[in-house]
Design a protein around this motif. Structure first.
Motif, PDB file in Angstrom:
ATOM      1  N   PRO A 140     -18.556 -17.361  22.841  1.00 26.67           N
ATOM      2  CA  PRO A 140     -17.757 -18.507  22.398  1.00 26.67           C
ATOM      3  C   PRO A 140     -16.899 -19.063  23.523  1.00 26.67           C
ATOM      4  N   SER A 141     -16.639 -20.344  23.471  1.00 26.20           N
ATOM      5  CA  SER A 141     -15.738 -20.999  24.413  1.00 26.20           C
ATOM      6  C   SER A 141     -14.998 -22.093  23.665  1.00 26.20           C
ATOM      7  N   GLY A 142     -13.832 -22.432  24.146  1.00 24.56           N
ATOM      8  CA  GLY A 142     -13.047 -23.454  23.454  1.00 24.56           C
ATOM      9  C   GLY A 142     -12.084 -24.141  24.393  1.00 24.56           C
ATOM     10  N   SER A 143     -11.599 -25.281  23.972  1.00 29.12           N
ATOM     11  CA  SER A 143     -10.622 -26.021  24.766  1.00 29.12           C
ATOM     12  C   SER A 143      -9.720 -26.814  23.835  1.00 29.12           C
ATOM     13  N   GLN A 179     -14.810 -26.571  20.333  1.00 28.28           N
ATOM     14  CA  GLN A 179     -15.214 -25.178  20.200  1.00 28.28           C
ATOM     15  C   GLN A 179     -16.733 -25.106  20.320  1.00 28.28           C
ATOM     16  N   GLY A 180     -17.180 -24.236  21.232  1.00 26.31           N
ATOM     17  CA  GLY A 180     -18.608 -24.090  21.445  1.00 26.31           C
ATOM     18  C   GLY A 180     -19.024 -22.640  21.371  1.00 26.31           C
ATOM     19  N   ILE A 181     -20.315 -22.429  21.155  1.00 25.30           N
ATOM     20  CA  ILE A 181     -20.835 -21.073  21.095  1.00 25.30           C
ATOM     21  C   ILE A 181     -22.231 -21.067  21.708  1.00 25.30           C
ATOM     22  N   ASP A 182     -22.442 -20.164  22.664  1.00 26.35           N
ATOM     23  CA  ASP A 182     -23.752 -19.986  23.282  1.00 26.35           C
ATOM     24  C   ASP A 182     -24.473 -18.857  22.564  1.00 26.35           C
ATOM     25  N   ILE A 183     -25.716 -19.100  22.209  1.00 26.98           N
ATOM     26  CA  ILE A 183     -26.510 -18.110  21.485  1.00 26.98           C
ATOM     27  C   ILE A 183     -27.747 -17.792  22.319  1.00 26.98           C
ATOM     28  N   PRO A 184     -27.748 -16.682  23.068  1.00 24.74           N
ATOM     29  CA  PRO A 184     -28.955 -16.317  23.825  1.00 24.74           C
ATOM     30  C   PRO A 184     -30.087 -15.955  22.867  1.00 24.74           C
ATOM     31  N   LEU A 185     -31.186 -16.654  22.993  1.00 20.63           N
ATOM     32  CA  LEU A 185     -32.349 -16.390  22.151  1.00 20.63           C
ATOM     33  C   LEU A 185     -33.272 -15.379  22.811  1.00 20.63           C
ATOM     34  N   TYR A 358      -5.935 -12.326  33.733  1.00 22.87           N
ATOM     35  CA  TYR A 358      -6.919 -13.102  32.992  1.00 22.87           C
ATOM     36  C   TYR A 358      -6.521 -14.566  32.820  1.00 22.87           C
ATOM     37  N   THR A 359      -5.400 -14.983  33.349  1.00 19.24           N
ATOM     38  CA  THR A 359      -4.913 -16.343  33.135  1.00 19.24           C
ATOM     39  C   THR A 359      -4.800 -17.087  34.454  1.00 19.24           C
ATOM     40  N   HIS A 360      -5.350 -18.294  34.463  1.00 19.10           N
ATOM     41  CA  HIS A 360      -5.316 -19.159  35.643  1.00 19.10           C
ATOM     42  C   HIS A 360      -4.599 -20.443  35.263  1.00 19.10           C
ATOM     43  N   GLY A 361      -3.754 -20.951  36.138  1.00 18.29           N
ATOM     44  CA  GLY A 361      -2.999 -22.167  35.853  1.00 18.29           C
ATOM     45  C   GLY A 361      -3.069 -23.162  36.994  1.00 18.29           C
ATOM     46  N   SER A 383     -12.504 -17.663  28.330  1.00 20.04           N
ATOM     47  CA  SER A 383     -13.322 -18.858  28.113  1.00 20.04           C
ATOM     48  C   SER A 383     -12.575 -19.930  27.329  1.00 20.04           C
ATOM     49  N   GLN A 384     -11.251 -19.804  27.247  1.00 18.06           N
ATOM     50  CA  GLN A 384     -10.432 -20.777  26.537  1.00 18.06           C
ATOM     51  C   GLN A 384      -9.610 -21.589  27.541  1.00 18.06           C
ATOM     52  N   ALA A 385      -9.597 -22.910  27.374  1.00 21.65           N
ATOM     53  CA  ALA A 385      -8.869 -23.797  28.285  1.00 21.65           C
ATOM     54  C   ALA A 385      -7.876 -24.641  27.488  1.00 21.65           C
ATOM     55  N   PHE A 386      -6.675 -24.807  28.042  1.00 24.00           N
ATOM     56  CA  PHE A 386      -5.625 -25.608  27.415  1.00 24.00           C
ATOM     57  C   PHE A 386      -5.139 -26.623  28.447  1.00 24.00           C
ATOM     58  N   THR A 387      -5.277 -27.905  28.126  1.00 29.40           N
ATOM     59  CA  THR A 387      -4.942 -28.980  29.063  1.00 29.40           C
ATOM     60  C   THR A 387      -3.885 -29.871  28.451  1.00 29.40           C
ATOM     61  N   PHE A 388      -2.904 -30.240  29.282  1.00 32.11           N
ATOM     62  CA  PHE A 388      -1.797 -31.081  28.821  1.00 32.11           C
ATOM     63  C   PHE A 388      -1.588 -32.235  29.799  1.00 32.11           C
ATOM     64  N   PRO A 389      -2.220 -33.392  29.580  1.00 31.43           N
ATOM     65  CA  PRO A 389      -1.933 -34.579  30.394  1.00 31.43           C
ATOM     66  C   PRO A 389      -0.618 -35.212  29.931  1.00 31.43           C
ATOM     67  N   LEU A 390       0.312 -35.356  30.849  1.00 32.89           N
ATOM     68  CA  LEU A 390       1.640 -35.892  30.535  1.00 32.89           C
ATOM     69  C   LEU A 390       1.831 -37.193  31.295  1.00 32.89           C
ATOM     70  N   GLN A 391       2.002 -38.307  30.565  1.00 31.46           N
ATOM     71  CA  GLN A 391       2.271 -39.599  31.210  1.00 31.46           C
ATOM     72  C   GLN A 391       3.766 -39.686  31.491  1.00 31.46           C
TER      73      GLN A 391
END
Length: 575
Positions: A140-143, A179-185, A358-361, A383-391
């Protein structure tokens, strides 16, 4: 001597399994088991094997316990010989250790191959093993992205109206969750399902995308995407490595009218990448459709500096760009980018670094005549990403640029001191305690092995002493561990008695241990003081003369030493 892209099917993951390789092999050193050095030839290995198998042979013992303990020693010697006597296995062991021998699929490896070549082969096999392990697992991956408008805060801060109240409005202009999920077949096929939900200025949209990707045998792959939502799309992409330096890809995207009955707005994308030198590559891209364009670029990358330049010509968007990244190893990466559009320049600068294990910023400031000043914060954990664009501001104001630059730095310093560093220190202490516990368990296991070995070897000591006679080499006392001036302090917990395992190695008034690794790997030895400097003290008699000698932990052992050998020669001449 004695003394006091996830899309490119290419292998850019060198060092991907470095953590696995960096872990110290907990198995005993095979060269030490046979009492030889790492440069020993095949003849020396065979001689050591024959001698030790005769010494440890179970048939020499009558008692069932001693027979079983002797069998354990015999098997250890046999396993060490089977590996070191095989050129391929020995080459793998010398570079990777025993863990490398557990990997299946090794191609023919010889000791003439470089350590780098063997490590590359091990990493390839490790990747394949990792792929097989995840075949039946999902990934699983998410943002999460939240855009916030802070312009009212800085507009009021820069206002000259002293009578106005400071009551800024903070507005969230967009919020997106994916939210995404990779399923190896199979090992070649992967299915992906991704869902995206977005709310923008009070209006919500969403989409669902399904993908199928197959890796082909000729270093190529293709992918099919179907997307349903506000706009229905079907896409196909194919990638292939044409030569070692040349790779190409083609993509086609079709918009589907409502109901999926009519194809509209088709677009195609063709790209080629060529490796000019070891550090320099070039690319060319052509896109058709509503936003058709032609783009060319150069990319230079070494371990410290990465620079990219690009020129794009198109009906909708034409620009020139140059991007640079300077890496400070184990500290941070500094980024800088300049794009020249028709409407004016766009300048970005920022920093990214590892915050915790485990955390990159990252933090990036963008300044442009069209968009004003903005700040983008991004945090990635697993595999989780959090983005905050601030004007920050619609206009280019020096104070807003200053705030956008300094505020994240100050926030990081405060959070680093109050939260990040204490958390990282706590994690390091937990890992250190875990390593220490594992080391203590391993030490206890080695200690049990050494005691058992000495128990079975003790029954052989009298035979060897009788064979040596009064004039032969007799080990009177041997101590191993943290030895000071008082080398015979047998009550110290950091010193062990190794008289028995040394005496059984004596043959024809000679004791020879050629290995140059820690003597804690020898049969009947263990490490009584992990991480501390160790020595080996030996007191022995030869020709009715008492001698003492002190060896460093990694010194080869040769008795009698040079002075004793001269004495023996003169004695034989007199006789």
């Amino acid at each position: 001597m004695a003394s006091g892209d996830g899309e490119n099917y290419e292998d850019n993951s060198s060092g991907f399994f470095a953590d696995d390789l960096d872990q110290h092999d907990t198995e005993r050193d095979l060269y030490a088991i046979l009492h030889i050095n790492k440069d020993a030839d095949a003849v020396t290995i065979q001689q050591a094997y024959r001698r030790l198998t005769l010494l440890y042979h179970p048939d020499k013992h009558v008692e069932p316990r001693n027979k079983q303990l002797a069998m354990d020693l015999f098997i250890q010697v046999k396993k060490a010989y089977d590996i070191l006597n095989d050129p391929q296995k020995r080459a793998i062991y010398d570079v990777v250790g025993t863990k490398g021998l557990k990997a299946e699929g090794w191609e023919v490896v010889s000791r003439t191959k470089t350590a780098r070549e063997i490590l590359d082969e091990y990493e390839r096999l490790a990747r394949e093993r990792e792929e097989r392990r995840f075949n039946q697992m999902t990934n699983p991956s998410g943002s999460v992205q939240m855009s916030v408008n802070l312009t009212d805060i800085f507009d009021q801060m820069n206002s000259n109206d002293e009578n106005s109240d400071f009551s800024p409005v903070v507005e969230m202009t967009e919020f997106t969750v994916a939210q995404g999920i990779d399923i190896p077949l199979t090992s070649q096929d992967t299915a992906t399902v991704t869902a995206v939900a977005t709310t923008r200025n009070g209006r919500g949209t969403g989409s669902l995308t399904t993908s199928f990707r197959r890796v082909l045998a000729d270093l190529s792959w293709f992918r099919i995407d179907l997307s349903f939502g506000e706009q229905n799309l079907a896409a196909f992409r194919y990638f292939r490595r044409l030569t070692q330096k040349l790779q190409a890809s083609a993509a086609a995207t079709f918009g589907l009218a409502e109901g999926g009955s009519t194809i509209i707005t088709p677009s195609f994308l063709f790209s080629v990448t060529y490796q000019l030198t070891h550090h320099l590559s070039s690319s060319l891209q052509w896109k058709t459709g509503a936003d058709s364009c032609m783009k060319g670029g150069l990319h230079y990358d070494n371990q410290t500096l990465s620079v990219s330049s690009a020129i794009q010509l198109g009906f909708v968007n034409t620009y020139g760009a140059i991007d640079g990244v300077y890496r400070f190893p184990d500290i941070c990466n500094l980024r800088c980018s300049l794009k020249l559009f028709v409407f004016g320049p766009w300048f970005e600068y920022g920093i990214d670094r590892q915050l915790t294990k485990y955390t990159h910023g990252s933090a990036t400031v963008a300044v442009s005549s069209r968009m004003g000043v903005s700040l983008r914060l991004k945090f990635t954990r697993g595999s989780q990403a959090f983005t905050f664009p601030l004007q920050i501001s619609q206009d280019i104001v020096p104070s807003t640029i200053f705030y956008a630059t300094v505020a994240p730095a100050l926030a990081y310093l405060v959070l680093g001191r109050l939260i990040i560093r204490p958390f990282a220190r706590s994690e390091q202490e937990k890992e250190q305690k875990k390593r220490e516990d594992e080391a203590r368990e391993k030490q206890a296991e080695r200690r049990r092995e050494a005691i058992n070995a000495q128990e079975v070897l003790r029954s052989l000591v009298d035979q060897i002493k009788d064979r040596e006679g009064l004039e032969g080499l007799i080990i009177l006392e041997a101590r191993y561990g943290q030895l000071g001036l008082t080398t015979t302090n047998e009550n110290s917990i950091k010193i062990i008695d190794v008289t028995v395992p040394l005496q059984v190695l004596v043959k024809d008034s000679t004791l020879k241990i050629a290995t140059t690794v820690s003597k804690s790997n020898l049969t009947g030895f263990y490490d009584p003081c992990i991480g501390e400097e160790k020595s080996l003290f030996i007191k022995y008699s030869l020709r009715s003369q008492i001698h003492t000698i002190l060896y460093k932990d990694t010194d080869p052992v040769i008795l009698p030493n040079r002075g004793n050998q001269i004495y023996l020669f003169l004695s034989n001449q007199i006789e």
